[in-house]
Design an enzyme around this catalytic site. Structure first.
Site, PDB file in Angstrom:
ATOM      1  N   GLU A 109     -17.572   8.472  -3.053  1.00  0.00           N
ATOM      2  CA  GLU A 109     -18.516   7.876  -2.177  1.00  0.00           C
ATOM      3  C   GLU A 109     -19.767   8.394  -1.803  1.00  0.00           C
ATOM      4  O   GLU A 109     -19.709   9.827  -1.455  1.00  0.00           O
ATOM      5  CB  GLU A 109     -17.603   7.235  -1.183  1.00  0.00           C
ATOM      6  N   LYS A 162     -18.588  -2.488  -1.513  1.00  0.00           N
ATOM      7  CA  LYS A 162     -17.649  -2.394  -0.428  1.00  0.00           C
ATOM      8  C   LYS A 162     -17.227  -3.411   0.332  1.00  0.00           C
ATOM      9  O   LYS A 162     -18.071  -4.218   0.829  1.00  0.00           O
ATOM     10  CB  LYS A 162     -17.944  -1.127   0.411  1.00  0.00           C
ATOM     11  N   CYS A 186     -13.038   3.401  -0.562  1.00  0.00           N
ATOM     12  CA  CYS A 186     -12.682   4.243   0.646  1.00  0.00           C
ATOM     13  C   CYS A 186     -11.921   3.108   1.525  1.00  0.00           C
ATOM     14  O   CYS A 186     -10.695   2.879   1.196  1.00  0.00           O
ATOM     15  CB  CYS A 186     -14.116   4.570   1.204  1.00  0.00           C
TER      16      CYS A 186
END
Length: 300
Positions: free
Chosen positions: A66, A135, A176
């Site tokens: 990331e 995301k 994440c």
């Protein structure tokens, strides 16, 4: 390590785009734990070098971390943001093509229509963009006395599932904080994914207690392989990443794991082993769909 020269003889028929394709049962995955500095050109050059190194070790799928092209932090996102396609994704496309690998390009801050996103671009061995994952779940947490972080102060969330096909298996992508949401992983598995990849940057508060736990949970719950790619730990950074990029098998075992420093770790993904686990503990067929279900509200 597995001799990958023998893998081409290990094949499994799969239906891809309505055609019966015979796919290798084993392939090598590489996870790049990159040291990220404030100099974008250095980050891109080092990523390119390590992707090439991974391909030289037989990797067919390579995963970057990331925010691999910039420091992680709300104060950096606007400064380092790019359009997609742009400078960083051009480097990723060229690296994938030059090395002949499927490249999961970690994530970069993306600017689009006046909004910022935390976005992962995936490229095929021909250098073409296969999927872009924004995301979905923004990292907004507040642990008193330890860490407060609000991605939503600068970023907007993505609104789509992201999967891509390889000759080996179907792969689901999260970034994440997405890993904390078991529903996403479950839907990916229902849609046929056998490998889930999560570029991520857990911190020194959540990393020691939740990073490996969540990976193992997603792997066991769905009987899939799970891979995570973190930036290397930099104690001088404003946000200190935990590191310890890992690969977990469908039995919940950690089969590859980095330390805190920059490195590349490898795992041989065995799809016959995955099939064996699913046969031994057949949770997929034992689910009580008459009592509960988890479904996506969109196709993807």
């Amino acid at each position: 390590m597995l001799d990958l020269t023998s893998c081409e003889s290990l094949i499994l028929p799969q239906l891809i785009n309505k055609q019966l394709i015979f796919c290798p049962l084993e392939f090598r995955l590489a996870v790049v734990q990159l040291h990220v500095s404030k100099i974008k050109a250095d980050n891109l050059g080092r990523a390119q070098k390590l992707v090439k190194e991974a391909a030289g070790q037989g990797a067919k799928v390579v995963v970057l971390p990331e925010c691999f092209n910039s420091p992680y932090g709300t104060g950096f996102f606007a400064e380092y943001a790019e359009k997609i396609p742009g400078e960083s994704t051009k480097v990723l496309s060229e690296a994938a093509k030059d090395c002949g690998v499927y490249l999961v390009g970690g994530s970069i801050p993306e600017e689009d229509g006046g909004k910022l996103y935390n976005s992962c671009s995936v490229f095929g061995p021909d250098g073409k963009l296969l999927v872009k994952h924004r995301k979905i779940h923004l990292f907004d947490i507040d642990v008193p006395g330890k860490i407060r972080f609000q991605e939503s102060e600068t970023l907007s969330p993505g609104n789509s599932l992201s999967m891509f096909e390889t000759p080996f298996c179907k792969v689901g992508v999260g970034i994440c904080y997405d890993i904390r949401f078991a529903e996403l992983a479950h839907i990916y598995a229902k849609k046929g994914c056998q490998l889930l990849v999560y570029p991520g940057a857990f911190n020194m508060t959540t990393g020691p207690v939740h990073w490996e736990l969540l990976q193992r949970g997603r792997a066991v719950d769905n009987q899939v392989y799970v891979a995570t790619a973190s930036p290397a730990r930099d104690e001088s950074a404003s946000y200190v990443a935990w590191g310890h990029s890992s690969v977990v098998n469908p039995w919940g075992e950690v089969i590859a794991k980095a330390g805190p420093e920059e490195s590349v770790v490898y795992a041989d993904i065995d799809l016959q082993y995955l099939a064996d686990v699913r046969q031994q503990i057949p949770i997929t067929t034992q689910r009580r769909n008459d009592l509960y279900s988890v479904n996506s509200v969109q196709e993807g």
